[in-house]
Design a protein around this motif. Sequence first.
Motif, mmCIF file in Angstrom:
data_model
loop_
_atom_site.group_PDB
_atom_site.id
_atom_site.type_symbol
_atom_site.label_atom_id
_atom_site.label_comp_id
_atom_site.label_asym_id
_atom_site.label_seq_id
_atom_site.Cartn_x
_atom_site.Cartn_y
_atom_site.Cartn_z
ATOM 1 N N ASP A 106 0.758 -1.185 -0.042
ATOM 2 C CA ASP A 106 0.037 -0.104 -0.074
ATOM 3 C C ASP A 106 0.777 1.236 -0.191
ATOM 4 O O ASP A 106 0.555 2.315 -0.749
ATOM 5 C CB ASP A 106 -0.844 0.193 1.378
ATOM 6 C CG ASP A 106 -2.155 -1.026 0.909
ATOM 7 O OD1 ASP A 106 -2.397 -1.299 -0.001
ATOM 8 O OD2 ASP A 106 -2.634 -1.442 2.270
ATOM 9 N N TYR A 109 2.107 2.396 -3.417
ATOM 10 C CA TYR A 109 1.034 3.162 -4.143
ATOM 11 C C TYR A 109 1.101 4.701 -3.516
ATOM 12 O O TYR A 109 0.898 5.502 -4.223
ATOM 13 C CB TYR A 109 -0.212 2.325 -4.087
ATOM 14 C CG TYR A 109 -0.409 1.356 -4.986
ATOM 15 C CD1 TYR A 109 -0.922 1.555 -6.500
ATOM 16 C CD2 TYR A 109 -0.068 0.127 -4.663
ATOM 17 C CE1 TYR A 109 -0.871 0.423 -7.195
ATOM 18 C CE2 TYR A 109 -0.036 -1.115 -5.660
ATOM 19 C CZ TYR A 109 -0.343 -0.837 -6.835
ATOM 20 O OH TYR A 109 -0.397 -1.749 -7.875
ATOM 21 N N LEU A 110 0.951 4.889 -2.286
ATOM 22 C CA LEU A 110 0.781 5.848 -1.666
ATOM 23 C C LEU A 110 1.854 6.874 -2.011
ATOM 24 O O LEU A 110 1.719 8.091 -2.228
ATOM 25 C CB LEU A 110 0.571 5.884 -0.127
ATOM 26 C CG LEU A 110 -0.758 5.473 0.598
ATOM 27 C CD1 LEU A 110 -0.685 5.363 1.857
ATOM 28 C CD2 LEU A 110 -1.898 6.464 -0.089
ATOM 29 N N MET A 113 1.659 7.668 -5.800
ATOM 30 C CA MET A 113 0.828 8.743 -5.951
ATOM 31 C C MET A 113 1.181 10.111 -5.596
ATOM 32 O O MET A 113 0.874 11.001 -6.092
ATOM 33 C CB MET A 113 -0.586 8.384 -5.444
ATOM 34 C CG MET A 113 -1.279 7.144 -6.097
ATOM 35 S SD MET A 113 -2.615 6.833 -5.227
ATOM 36 C CE MET A 113 -3.324 5.526 -6.474
ATOM 37 N N LEU A 114 1.950 10.278 -4.284
ATOM 38 C CA LEU A 114 2.113 11.382 -3.754
ATOM 39 C C LEU A 114 3.470 12.102 -4.712
ATOM 40 O O LEU A 114 3.359 13.376 -4.809
ATOM 41 C CB LEU A 114 2.784 11.392 -2.399
ATOM 42 C CG LEU A 114 1.988 11.710 -1.212
ATOM 43 C CD1 LEU A 114 2.655 11.324 0.060
ATOM 44 C CD2 LEU A 114 1.339 12.894 -1.292
ATOM 45 N N LEU A 115 4.023 11.119 -5.672
ATOM 46 C CA LEU A 115 5.112 11.566 -6.461
ATOM 47 C C LEU A 115 4.335 12.091 -7.724
ATOM 48 O O LEU A 115 4.864 12.567 -8.755
ATOM 49 C CB LEU A 115 6.143 10.675 -6.656
ATOM 50 C CG LEU A 115 7.116 10.451 -5.452
ATOM 51 C CD1 LEU A 115 7.836 9.348 -5.686
ATOM 52 C CD2 LEU A 115 7.826 11.652 -5.182
#
Lengths: 243, 260
Positions: A106, A109-110, A113-115
């Motif tokens: 997870d 993914y987090l 996505m933050l990047l």
Amino acid sequence: MSENAIDIKNLTVKYRNFKKYSIKKSLFRLKRVKFEDLLAVEDVSFEVIKGEILGIIGKNGSGKSTLLRTIAGIFSADEGTIDLHNQSISLLSIGVGFQKELTGRDNIYLSGMLLGFSEEFIKSKEEQIIGFSELGKFIDKPVKTYSSGMYSKLAFSITAILETEIMLIDEVFSVGDQRFKRKSYEKMKNLISKHDKTVVIVSHSLNTLEELCDRIVWMHEGKIIKIGEPKDIISEYREFMSS
Amino acid sequence: MKRIYRDIKKYWNYLIFSAKADLKTEVSNSYLNWLWWVIEPLCFMFIYAFIFGFIFNASEQYFAIFIFIGISMWNFFNKTITYSIKSVKTNKAIVTKVYIPKYILIIKKMLVNAFKMMISFVIVFIMMIFYNVPLTWGILWFPVIILALFIFTFAVAVHLLHFGVFIEDLENVMRIVLRLIFYMSGIFYNLETRLPAEYSKILFNGNPMAVFLNSMRKALIYQQQTDWQLMIIITFISILLGIWGIKRIYKYENGYAKVI
């Protein structure tokens, strides 16, 4: 063909000795606090050429990490400008922000996505990241159960595989065991051979920098002392540090 | 304005994913954890129903549903506000490593809390069927009021996020303030009937939570007209406050990392 990837002009970053406020001392006095400015980076100007590997050296507290964080957009510049020419950027440093309760997967993914990567893109890279990180079945365990080495390995893998156009690296060659160190070193070399990536590295391991970098910036107390060929600068720096 | 739109779009996937991840974490900590999302408000409802229905002889019709609506909406507001004060500190790991518009953190928490609120409202609807509450078109007010509550909560939260970074004991102060608002919102009593008209009017004009709760109850269970004029005013002011708050965050957020 030597296009600039990063332009930094007259950059100054201050740490204010913000004394944290409490209501007791009244909310309204917030603005009248006397700030003791602490110049972490003072009037720094340089540019990084596209595809270049730039090393930054300097003793502890010379403003290297602050400079990187400012380039990454985490800190605000108090004066001066940073122009990234609309490229994506990521900062890799020890103990990247994971959510400890979540599994490694997870967190991939987090972080991705933050990047600014899409879910599909991360999915396509997921196996590669897990493979590189050598975490195996631990990837589905919560990050809080990881050892600090595993933690850093995962962090390094995420940033190294999810390549952004500009990569800022803050002292990560001390990550993991001997084997992983060599692997991450190889990975960095690999990135360098692809000439579209721009990398800025802060490190204290001078040998690594000497081998990897195209140019070296030497910082001292927030200012740039010298920029130039790794060999010259590093030997001078060695002399300086041992004197 | 454009930047707000662009940022929300850019971080939308992250928002959804991290909100889901948050919920998943809560569930995975103990498998019955999601049950607490139901049990907690239910228990509070029983407590209030007992104390006020039995001891203080509250005579509201459908008193259990009356309380449950109040608790559900209050929990959403209360949890979001409490979180927003320390949101930057809580997310230190993220905030010091990567740029993220800080109000995104609030929206994420609002999504998590909204999900829990929706579960509570499922119970409200089940109770309405159980008590044979006549269903009317008033039910269409439900999404409208929820949306207004969303905007209002967000507007308050963005400002608290900013001040929460700089003011250490804001949390203590807000705990007291929230408790005060809790009692003034009429979670477990009817402001309109329990208080003299002039007082309840002041409370309604000064306390948006009271307006939302009251309107929701009127729309769902009492087949009465909502206080829609007040809600429009509140929403309008909230939008302005929210934009102001976001702008302030944009201006100062890169300084947050230096303070925490």
